[in-house]
Design a protein around this motif. Sequence first.
Motif, mmCIF file in Angstrom:
data_model
loop_
_atom_site.group_PDB
_atom_site.id
_atom_site.type_symbol
_atom_site.label_atom_id
_atom_site.label_comp_id
_atom_site.label_asym_id
_atom_site.label_seq_id
_atom_site.Cartn_x
_atom_site.Cartn_y
_atom_site.Cartn_z
ATOM 1 N N SER A 221 2.414 7.063 21.338
ATOM 2 C CA SER A 221 0.963 7.179 21.220
ATOM 3 C C SER A 221 0.374 7.079 22.615
ATOM 4 O O SER A 221 1.095 6.845 23.595
ATOM 5 C CB SER A 221 0.404 6.066 20.326
ATOM 6 N N ASP A 222 -0.950 7.235 22.724
ATOM 7 C CA ASP A 222 -1.575 7.100 24.032
ATOM 8 C C ASP A 222 -1.812 5.637 24.397
ATOM 9 O O ASP A 222 -2.385 5.346 25.445
ATOM 10 C CB ASP A 222 -2.868 7.909 24.114
ATOM 11 N N LYS A 223 -1.386 4.711 23.558
ATOM 12 C CA LYS A 223 -1.501 3.286 23.860
ATOM 13 C C LYS A 223 -0.159 2.643 24.182
ATOM 14 O O LYS A 223 -0.087 1.481 24.575
ATOM 15 C CB LYS A 223 -2.142 2.553 22.675
ATOM 16 N N THR B 262 7.181 0.045 1.882
ATOM 17 C CA THR B 262 7.729 -0.002 3.231
ATOM 18 C C THR B 262 7.031 1.022 4.113
ATOM 19 O O THR B 262 6.495 2.013 3.630
ATOM 20 C CB THR B 262 9.245 0.275 3.208
ATOM 21 N N PHE B 263 7.015 0.767 5.406
ATOM 22 C CA PHE B 263 6.477 1.738 6.359
ATOM 23 C C PHE B 263 7.422 2.922 6.506
ATOM 24 O O PHE B 263 8.642 2.754 6.565
ATOM 25 C CB PHE B 263 6.281 1.101 7.736
ATOM 26 N N LYS B 264 6.854 4.099 6.599
ATOM 27 C CA LYS B 264 7.612 5.308 6.898
ATOM 28 C C LYS B 264 7.283 5.854 8.279
ATOM 29 O O LYS B 264 8.127 6.439 8.950
ATOM 30 C CB LYS B 264 7.327 6.374 5.831
ATOM 31 N N GLY B 265 6.025 5.672 8.726
ATOM 32 C CA GLY B 265 5.641 6.181 10.029
ATOM 33 C C GLY B 265 4.292 5.639 10.443
ATOM 34 O O GLY B 265 3.517 5.143 9.627
ATOM 35 N N VAL B 266 3.995 5.726 11.744
ATOM 36 C CA VAL B 266 2.683 5.350 12.263
ATOM 37 C C VAL B 266 2.378 6.278 13.435
ATOM 38 O O VAL B 266 3.203 6.479 14.325
ATOM 39 C CB VAL B 266 2.640 3.870 12.693
ATOM 40 N N PHE B 267 1.190 6.875 13.403
ATOM 41 C CA PHE B 267 0.786 7.853 14.409
ATOM 42 C C PHE B 267 -0.602 7.477 14.912
ATOM 43 O O PHE B 267 -1.463 7.072 14.128
ATOM 44 C CB PHE B 267 0.766 9.259 13.805
ATOM 45 N N GLN B 268 -0.820 7.620 16.215
ATOM 46 C CA GLN B 268 -2.105 7.221 16.782
ATOM 47 C C GLN B 268 -2.447 8.125 17.953
ATOM 48 O O GLN B 268 -1.595 8.480 18.775
ATOM 49 C CB GLN B 268 -2.054 5.755 17.219
ATOM 50 N N GLN B 269 -3.723 8.506 18.028
ATOM 51 C CA GLN B 269 -4.248 9.267 19.151
ATOM 52 C C GLN B 269 -5.714 8.931 19.290
ATOM 53 O O GLN B 269 -6.486 9.075 18.323
ATOM 54 C CB GLN B 269 -4.064 10.767 18.922
ATOM 55 N N GLU B 270 -6.126 8.452 20.466
ATOM 56 C CA GLU B 270 -7.514 8.060 20.697
ATOM 57 C C GLU B 270 -7.958 7.052 19.646
ATOM 58 O O GLU B 270 -7.353 6.015 19.501
ATOM 59 C CB GLU B 270 -8.415 9.296 20.726
ATOM 60 N N ASN B 271 -8.979 7.381 18.858
ATOM 61 C CA ASN B 271 -9.545 6.427 17.899
ATOM 62 C C ASN B 271 -8.984 6.578 16.484
ATOM 63 O O ASN B 271 -9.454 5.899 15.566
ATOM 64 C CB ASN B 271 -11.065 6.574 17.846
ATOM 65 N N LEU B 272 -8.025 7.454 16.293
ATOM 66 C CA LEU B 272 -7.491 7.703 14.959
ATOM 67 C C LEU B 272 -6.054 7.211 14.854
ATOM 68 O O LEU B 272 -5.210 7.543 15.694
ATOM 69 C CB LEU B 272 -7.549 9.199 14.642
ATOM 70 N N MET B 273 -5.775 6.425 13.816
ATOM 71 C CA MET B 273 -4.423 5.974 13.517
ATOM 72 C C MET B 273 -4.111 6.330 12.062
ATOM 73 O O MET B 273 -4.943 6.160 11.181
ATOM 74 C CB MET B 273 -4.281 4.459 13.723
ATOM 75 N N VAL B 274 -2.896 6.824 11.827
ATOM 76 C CA VAL B 274 -2.424 7.134 10.481
ATOM 77 C C VAL B 274 -1.189 6.291 10.209
ATOM 78 O O VAL B 274 -0.231 6.312 10.985
ATOM 79 C CB VAL B 274 -2.108 8.635 10.322
ATOM 80 N N ILE B 275 -1.223 5.542 9.102
ATOM 81 C CA ILE B 275 -0.134 4.635 8.738
ATOM 82 C C ILE B 275 0.449 5.126 7.420
ATOM 83 O O ILE B 275 -0.237 5.145 6.394
ATOM 84 C CB ILE B 275 -0.637 3.189 8.606
ATOM 85 N N GLY C 104 2.577 13.597 12.511
ATOM 86 C CA GLY C 104 2.037 13.361 13.842
ATOM 87 C C GLY C 104 0.535 13.546 13.903
ATOM 88 O O GLY C 104 -0.121 13.916 12.930
ATOM 89 N N ILE C 105 -0.018 13.267 15.082
ATOM 90 C CA ILE C 105 -1.417 13.545 15.408
ATOM 91 C C ILE C 105 -1.429 14.238 16.763
ATOM 92 O O ILE C 105 -0.781 13.770 17.708
ATOM 93 C CB ILE C 105 -2.266 12.255 15.476
ATOM 94 N N ASN C 106 -2.156 15.343 16.872
ATOM 95 C CA ASN C 106 -2.215 16.021 18.164
ATOM 96 C C ASN C 106 -3.387 15.503 18.993
ATOM 97 O O ASN C 106 -4.139 14.620 18.569
ATOM 98 C CB ASN C 106 -2.261 17.540 17.983
ATOM 99 N N LYS C 107 -3.563 16.067 20.176
ATOM 100 C CA LYS C 107 -4.594 15.581 21.086
ATOM 101 C C LYS C 107 -6.003 15.910 20.617
ATOM 102 O O LYS C 107 -6.976 15.362 21.137
ATOM 103 C CB LYS C 107 -4.348 16.147 22.491
ATOM 104 N N LYS C 108 -6.124 16.795 19.647
ATOM 105 C CA LYS C 108 -7.427 17.099 19.056
ATOM 106 C C LYS C 108 -7.747 16.149 17.908
ATOM 107 O O LYS C 108 -8.731 16.347 17.211
ATOM 108 C CB LYS C 108 -7.448 18.543 18.546
#
Length: 378
Positions: A216-218, A274-287, A327-331
């Motif tokens: 992620s960007d963090k 259970t967790f399968k994935g976590v995606f984050q970009q800027e202010n958006l996170m998907v769990i 995933g999450i892209n830069k947009k």
Amino acid sequence: MNKPKPILLSIELLLIFSMVACTNPETDEKIVNISIAPDDYPTLSYQDFTVEEMIRLETTEENLMGMDLRVKFSENLMAVMDENKANKLHLFDRRGSYLNAIAEVGEGPGTIRSLRDFEFGKTEEVLVLSPIEDKAKIFKFSKDGNFSEAFELAYSADSFIRLEGGGFLFQGGYNLPFVTHRVVRTDAEGKIQHRYLENDYENVMLPMMERNFFPSDKGVFMLEIFNPNIYLHKADSLTKVLHADFGTYDLPANFWDVDLMDSFGEMNENGFATFKGVFQQENLMVIDIVVQKGRSMSKHILFKRDKDIYKLKADRDDDMVFFYPIGINKKEQVLFLTYRSILEKHAHEFPETFSTDGLPKKGLDYPVILHVRLNEQL
């Protein structure tokens, strides 16, 4: 002592186990707490999303794949592995045109002994993780399939990620005595520099096929199947940043005290999350959270935008079009993996959201990557 043969992680059967542990002290103020209780968050519908782009993955007799696909991206390429087979990697360009297969598993010349994970290198070569017994090798593959050994790692790794600042993170699971720490950081040549999450699990634990690391960007997020915590690796520290309350889908109280297979029957009957994935970009996170009970499989996919959290509920059989976030892209578009046949069904039922315009109708069914935007008016 021989290391057990790996069990492939299928979305159909989650025979994967881990335990709760932390590394560095944290304060509660820094940890995001979530739950999957029925009424905790507003529930999203298809009308809350806009499909911005569809990328079909060109499919032939040579690259037929299932639904459990691990997809990673470089600037110009996509690499895809069928987690239920894990016998080769398929390369596509970013428009979905099929290029070729690399990293084939076998015993003969031009093959590797095992394939567990992969990463793109700095110049779009593909780095492949191949564990054997108590060690692992990293191979470097060119786009046309030529390869060489990059280094051998004195650690039994199941997954890895290349760090932007140099070096790698590796995850090794719970297989004592080979794995004394579940995560290690190495330099670019595979020399271990830091160890995290000490492994004190003494029962029999099977090797895993799971994706543990998510860039992620963090920093790099790290999760483990059946661990209700998500960690962030940044500046050589691995810190817990999110904790989930799975409620009635928590592990049984005696899970870690009994034999693995003895406890699985009770857990599957009662249901587990259970967790399968976590995606984050800027202010958006998907769990991405999986819930399994008996033969039933469902998802609670949480969308955290700034301080607001929304939930998308999806059943494996009914709502698979938004079942596999990748995933999450830069947009800040969320990428979902589906198949043309599934998309076509939903296009008939929800034409205001889904369309198959521009997707070929003839030939084999094929995967489609949807670029989806969460509507701003929420």
